[in-house]
Write a protein that holds these residues in place. Structure first.
Motif, PDB file in Angstrom:
ATOM      1  N   ARG A  27      -4.411   3.365  -1.294  1.00  8.23           N
ATOM      2  CA  ARG A  27      -3.916   3.437   0.072  1.00  8.23           C
ATOM      3  C   ARG A  27      -4.566   2.404   0.861  1.00  8.23           C
ATOM      4  O   ARG A  27      -3.983   1.848   1.921  1.00  8.23           O
ATOM      5  N   TYR A  48      -0.735  13.608  -0.771  1.00  5.02           N
ATOM      6  CA  TYR A  48      -1.809  12.676  -0.902  1.00  5.02           C
ATOM      7  C   TYR A  48      -3.191  13.418  -0.324  1.00  5.02           C
ATOM      8  O   TYR A  48      -4.061  13.028  -1.105  1.00  5.02           O
ATOM      9  N   GLY A 102       0.555   7.187   2.170  1.00  2.00           N
ATOM     10  CA  GLY A 102      -0.800   7.994   2.332  1.00  2.00           C
ATOM     11  C   GLY A 102      -0.902   8.802   3.332  1.00  2.00           C
ATOM     12  O   GLY A 102      -1.912   9.308   3.878  1.00  2.00           O
ATOM     13  N   ARG A 119       0.987  -1.025  -0.083  1.00  2.00           N
ATOM     14  CA  ARG A 119      -0.087   0.165   0.063  1.00  2.00           C
ATOM     15  C   ARG A 119       0.869   1.166  -0.004  1.00  2.00           C
ATOM     16  O   ARG A 119       2.152   1.204   0.492  1.00  2.00           O
TER      17      ARG A 119
END
Lengths: 243, 405
Positions: free
Chosen positions: B381, B16, B11, B8
């Motif tokens: 994310r 972001y 984030g 992932r």
């Protein structure tokens, strides 16, 4: 069994054939309900008897079916309209006219493209829209060669003195001439035809085109009546003389 | 090839959050526009009884097209054995699903009665391309999703099976979309057997362009190692797809222009259609096709990431114009009710119609882009979509050497 790429390709081919067969089979074997019932309601309209300045049929239709008038011409709804015409490129040619409405085709493109079969053909040949089923995708408007359909693009208040015998309308659906099915079912003529007769012109003759005794069928037998854009193969139920 | 490690994204950067907030705000335009349309009717759009299809339909077919391109890129490794593209299989299939979901939103929210969403599930018309497409789009969406699941399970066999099924259905989806217009025999600018295949070609070119842009910016923003030869390779692919699009457009227009009965329709698009002619030559042919193809296939610009990105943006905008030119001009031309006669009426028979995109439609279109962007940002994310690195194993090949600029 090992379900490999070849297996998938076979499956894909079968699926594709399956989707293609439906319309082809309908086109080849499909008999229209109208033909099955032996009845074909329609009209013969004589342009020679239609004065360019007369709008009796249009006015009668709007009143009978509570068709509202919108001030924006591009949004306005037309169940029937007067078309004026003269030959292209002929200087000083006389302008003539005829009324045009839904032609209640035997092969209606509007019904063919309707994704939810909201447009259907009655056994007597009238093409109807089920306004409770229409999703408002407007594919039928795009597909109709005769510009017979209108989309209700804004909310409409019911008229106080409106005709209570026709369904009320909501915005977001497509509608069109019903050939005054509510009147026809009571044995009457469509409102436009009645209004035309009242002017003394009798340019519009309504009847069962398959009933050899009807006045409309008699006019067809003269060989002078023809369909608009017959080349498209839609088989309209409205014929014209004097074009 | 070494096992690819997907993770992932963190984030938690300002960039972001900035991206997500802007995407969410833009995405919010869609429900606002759709609600405005539903409550007030289509009078709030540029669509009329003369031009019943407008920007929402343009967006729908544009998004459907871009979805195919993403899917094909994803399938390159799983189905067609191009293992160097494997790092992007998840990402690309995610985009394919997001884009088809957005396309379905574009279609349904444009109905006059979107509250009747269940009606098509109960009533079917086998001759209607809309009816058939409802099946194709939903199957495509479902298989795309299952394919994504198989990729996550790292199940190579099912990835291959489902990837292949998705590619086959994608061909149906895009042929079916082209056929919506191609089958309308009464409008000269719609009626063409070439529309389904040319729709697929433009889908591939625009989908590849989208992947080029997304890969470049995603890897750039997340700081993950990324071999720039991916961009140059995809650039060449895009260039070739564009040549196919050009070929289809050329054949279609030449064929149409040949018959005297089509002179008016053909010359409207090609010569005297005002903004439509300008969009055709300036927007589509020059900016959307010729220049990006030249940039992508030229050996100097074609090995520069910056030039390929420029070409990809031009192609993306060009195909949006192509979709606009598929949908709109055919409705602008008057229908030939009585060939050989000049006709007029209160219903604007015999006249050229007018259409311009209204504010609500711009909001609608932007909102759809926002939905895709937000969904993408959220998905990378929440789930391990991105490889930690995307580097091509160096078995040096001629032509690729000078690529990484």
């Amino acid at each position: 069994m090992d379900f490999d790429r070849r297996g998938f390709l076979k499956l894909g081919a079968v699926a594709a054939a399956g989707t293609a067969i439906g319309p082809v089979a309908a086109a080849v074997t499909g008999q229209s309900p109208a033909a099955a019932a032996g009845k074909r309601l329609g009209m013969v309209i004589d342009a020679d008897k239609c004065p360019t300045d007369c709008t009796a049929c249009v006015d009668a239709c709007r009143k009978e079916n509570n068709v509202p008038r919108f001030t924006e011409p591009e949004l306005d709804m037309h169940w029937i309209r007067k078309i004026k015409f003269h030959p292209k490129g002929v200087e000083g040619a006389q302008e003539r006219s005829f009324p045009a409405m839904c032609f209640h085709c035997e092969n209606p493109p509007c019904a063919h493209v309707c994704p939810v079969a909201a447009t259907f053909i009655r056994p007597d040949g009238i093409v109807q829209v089920d306004k409770h089923r229409c999703i408002g995708c407007r594919y039928c408007i795009v597909a109709c060669p005769y510009k017979a359909r209108s989309f209700v693009s804004k909310p409409v208040e019911p008229a106080e003195d409106g005709n209570p015998n026709v369904p009320s309308r909501t915005h977001g659906v497509v509608e069109k001439c019903t050939l005054c099915a509510h009147r026809v079912d009571e044995g009457k003529e469509p409102a436009c035809v009645e209004a035309c007769r009242a002017t003394g012109q009798e340019a519009m003759v309504f009847g069962d085109l398959h009933d050899q005794a009807s006045a409309a069928a008699e006019l067809l037998r003269t060989g002078r009546a023809r369909q608009l854009r017959a080349d498209l193969g839609c088989q309209p139920g409205v014929y014209y003389m004097g074009l | 090839m070494a096992k690819i490690k997907y993770t992932r994204i963190g984030g938690d950067s300002g960039a972001y959050y900035g991206f997500m907030i802007v995407s969410a705000l833009v995405a919010a335009l869609l429900p606002i526009a759709a609600l405005t349309l539903y409550v007030n009717g289509h009078q709030v759009t540029g669509m009329t009884n003369q031009v019943p299809w407008g920007m929402p339909i343009v967006m729908a077919i544009y998004l459907i097209g871009a979805s195919a391109g993403s899917l094909v890129l994803s399938a390159m490794s799983t189905v067609f054995g191009k293992t160097e593209y494997k790092p992007f299989a998840r990402l690309a299939s995610l985009l394919a699903v997001l884009l088809i979901v957005a396309a379905l939103m574009a279609i349904i929210l444009d109905w006059g009665r979107p509250d009747r969403i269940l009606v098509p599930f109960f009533h079917f018309q086998p001759r209607s391309m809309f009816s058939l497409n409802a099946i194709l789009y939903n199957t495509y969406m479902a298989i795309g999703f299952l394919y994504l699941v198989a990729l996550f399970q790292e199940n190579d066999l099912w990835s291959k099976r489902l990837g292949l099924a998705a590619v086959i259905i994608a061909v149906g989806v895009h042929s079916g979309t082209g056929a919506i217009f191609g089958f309308v025999y009464v409008r000269e600018l719609y009626n063409s057997p070439l529309l389904p295949p040319s729709f697929i070609a433009a889908a591939l070119s625009s989908g590849t362009a989208l992947m080029i842009i997304i890969l470049h910016h995603t890897f750039g923003a997340t700081g993950r190692p990324f071999d720039q030869r991916y961009i140059t390779g995809l650039g060449r692919l895009m260039g070739l797809f564009i040549l196919v699009v050009l070929y289809f457009i050329f054949i279609e227009n030449v064929t149409r222009s040949y018959a005297p009965k089509n002179y008016e329709a053909a010359s409207f698009l090609l010569l005297h259609g005002g903004k439509y002619t300008f969009y055709f030559w300036g927007g589509l042919i020059l900016m959307g096709l010729v220049v990006p193809a030249a940039l992508a296939l030229n050996s100097v610009t074609g090995s520069s990431v910056r030039w390929i990105l420029a070409a990809a943006w031009m192609q993306l905008i060009g195909v949006l114009m192509e979709r606009y030119l598929i949908v709109i001009p055919a409705q602008i031309l008057p229908l030939e009710l009585l060939p050989g006669m000049e006709i007029t009426s209160d219903f604007m028979d015999g006249q050229y119609a007018h259409y311009s995109v209204s504010l609500v439609e711009w909001m609608y279109a932007l909102g759809l882009f926002g939905v895709v962007a937000f969904g993408y940002g959220l998905a990378i994310r929440l789930w391990p979509m991105l490889p930690e690195e995307a580097l091509i194993n160096d078995t040096p090949s001629a032509g690729a050497d000078g690529a990484a600029n």
